[in-house]
Design a protein around this motif. Sequence first.
Motif, short mmCIF file in Angstrom:
data_model
loop_
_atom_site.label_atom_id
_atom_site.label_comp_id
_atom_site.label_asym_id
_atom_site.label_seq_id
_atom_site.Cartn_x
_atom_site.Cartn_y
_atom_site.Cartn_z
N GLU A 61 3.73 -10.58 -11.95
CA GLU A 61 4.02 -9.37 -13.02
C GLU A 61 4.11 -8.09 -12.00
OE1 GLU A 61 3.82 -9.54 -16.19
OE2 GLU A 61 3.95 -11.73 -16.17
N ILE A 62 4.20 -7.07 -12.51
CA ILE A 62 4.41 -5.73 -11.65
C ILE A 62 3.06 -5.23 -11.82
CG2 ILE A 62 5.25 -3.48 -11.55
CD1 ILE A 62 7.96 -4.47 -12.90
N LEU A 63 2.32 -5.12 -10.55
CA LEU A 63 0.95 -4.68 -10.64
C LEU A 63 0.91 -3.16 -9.96
CD1 LEU A 63 -0.89 -7.56 -8.98
CD2 LEU A 63 -0.70 -7.15 -11.38
N PHE A 64 -0.29 -2.41 -10.40
CA PHE A 64 -0.50 -1.22 -9.79
C PHE A 64 -1.75 -1.40 -9.06
CE2 PHE A 64 -3.00 2.98 -10.18
CZ PHE A 64 -2.03 3.76 -10.07
N VAL A 65 -1.58 -1.23 -7.90
CA VAL A 65 -3.12 -1.18 -6.96
C VAL A 65 -3.35 0.09 -6.30
CG1 VAL A 65 -3.56 -2.36 -4.91
CG2 VAL A 65 -2.02 -3.75 -6.55
N VAL A 66 -4.62 0.44 -6.12
CA VAL A 66 -5.10 1.56 -5.63
C VAL A 66 -6.00 0.82 -4.44
CG1 VAL A 66 -6.92 3.37 -5.68
CG2 VAL A 66 -5.54 2.76 -7.70
N TYR A 67 -5.94 1.55 -3.02
CA TYR A 67 -6.20 1.14 -2.00
C TYR A 67 -6.34 2.23 -0.86
CZ TYR A 67 -1.55 1.51 -0.12
OH TYR A 67 -0.20 2.23 0.02
N THR A 68 -7.14 1.88 0.22
CA THR A 68 -7.44 2.87 1.43
C THR A 68 -6.87 2.15 2.46
OG1 THR A 68 -9.65 2.24 2.03
CG2 THR A 68 -9.48 3.89 0.38
N GLU A 69 -6.48 3.11 3.62
CA GLU A 69 -5.99 2.53 4.75
C GLU A 69 -6.91 3.00 6.05
OE1 GLU A 69 -1.99 2.97 4.96
OE2 GLU A 69 -1.63 1.01 4.10
N GLN A 70 -7.04 1.90 7.00
CA GLN A 70 -7.77 2.47 8.26
C GLN A 70 -7.24 1.69 9.48
OE1 GLN A 70 -11.89 1.64 7.31
NE2 GLN A 70 -12.41 3.41 8.38
N GLU A 71 -6.97 2.60 10.45
CA GLU A 71 -6.36 1.78 11.77
C GLU A 71 -7.39 1.25 12.56
OE1 GLU A 71 -3.66 3.85 13.86
OE2 GLU A 71 -2.44 4.42 12.17
N GLU A 72 -7.35 -0.10 13.19
CA GLU A 72 -8.44 -0.51 13.74
C GLU A 72 -7.48 -1.04 15.10
OE1 GLU A 72 -11.16 -4.36 13.18
OE2 GLU A 72 -11.93 -2.56 12.07
N GLY A 73 -7.42 -0.33 15.98
CA GLY A 73 -6.54 -0.76 17.13
C GLY A 73 -5.14 -0.90 16.60
N GLU A 74 -4.40 -1.85 16.89
CA GLU A 74 -2.93 -2.07 16.12
C GLU A 74 -3.01 -2.62 14.94
OE1 GLU A 74 -0.01 -3.52 19.17
OE2 GLU A 74 -0.93 -2.40 20.54
N THR A 75 -4.21 -2.83 14.21
CA THR A 75 -4.07 -3.48 12.90
C THR A 75 -4.54 -2.29 11.92
OG1 THR A 75 -5.11 -5.51 13.92
CG2 THR A 75 -5.14 -5.22 11.51
N ASN A 76 -3.79 -2.50 10.77
CA ASN A 76 -3.87 -1.61 9.76
C ASN A 76 -4.81 -2.32 8.91
OD1 ASN A 76 -3.65 0.57 8.07
ND2 ASN A 76 -1.58 -0.34 6.96
N ILE A 77 -6.02 -1.67 8.51
CA ILE A 77 -6.98 -2.34 7.89
C ILE A 77 -6.78 -1.75 6.24
CG2 ILE A 77 -9.42 -2.87 7.09
CD1 ILE A 77 -8.46 -3.99 9.81
N THR A 78 -6.45 -2.49 5.26
CA THR A 78 -6.01 -2.11 4.02
C THR A 78 -7.15 -2.51 2.98
OG1 THR A 78 -3.60 -2.06 4.20
CG2 THR A 78 -4.45 -2.31 2.01
N ARG A 79 -8.20 -1.72 2.37
CA ARG A 79 -9.06 -2.28 1.57
C ARG A 79 -8.75 -1.89 0.01
NH1 ARG A 79 -13.37 0.73 -0.81
NH2 ARG A 79 -12.92 2.67 0.50
#
Length: 109
Positions: A61-79
């Motif tokens: 299905e088409i979803l609507f998602v709310v999230y935050t992002e943080q960088e940890e080294g070269e990795t993007n952390i998406t919560r």
Amino acid sequence: MEGRRIVWDEAKNDENKIKHKVSFEVAQYVFSDPLRIWRLDRSENNTSEEVRWQTIGKVGEILFVVYTEQEEGETNITRLISAREAEKHERRSYHGYYHIDNKNWTKDT
């Protein structure tokens, strides 16, 4: 999802499954949709001081998602914060009418 680690609070996931019938285990794949669109969350529901994002993408299905992002080294952390099925106007935006609706959505080209 290379370079991106997706995380969530398990209690929030349980609440989301009850309220919206969408699990974060499924919603995380919205980031794999090459046609997904996103924008900064400027909604009145964002009462926190953190920068939040909204994305619309297809995972069955088409979803609507709310999230935050943080960088940890070269990795993007998406919560993940919330996930639900997209409403009609959000599905229109996903299908390319976001330019007409002028809702500030962005899409990779």
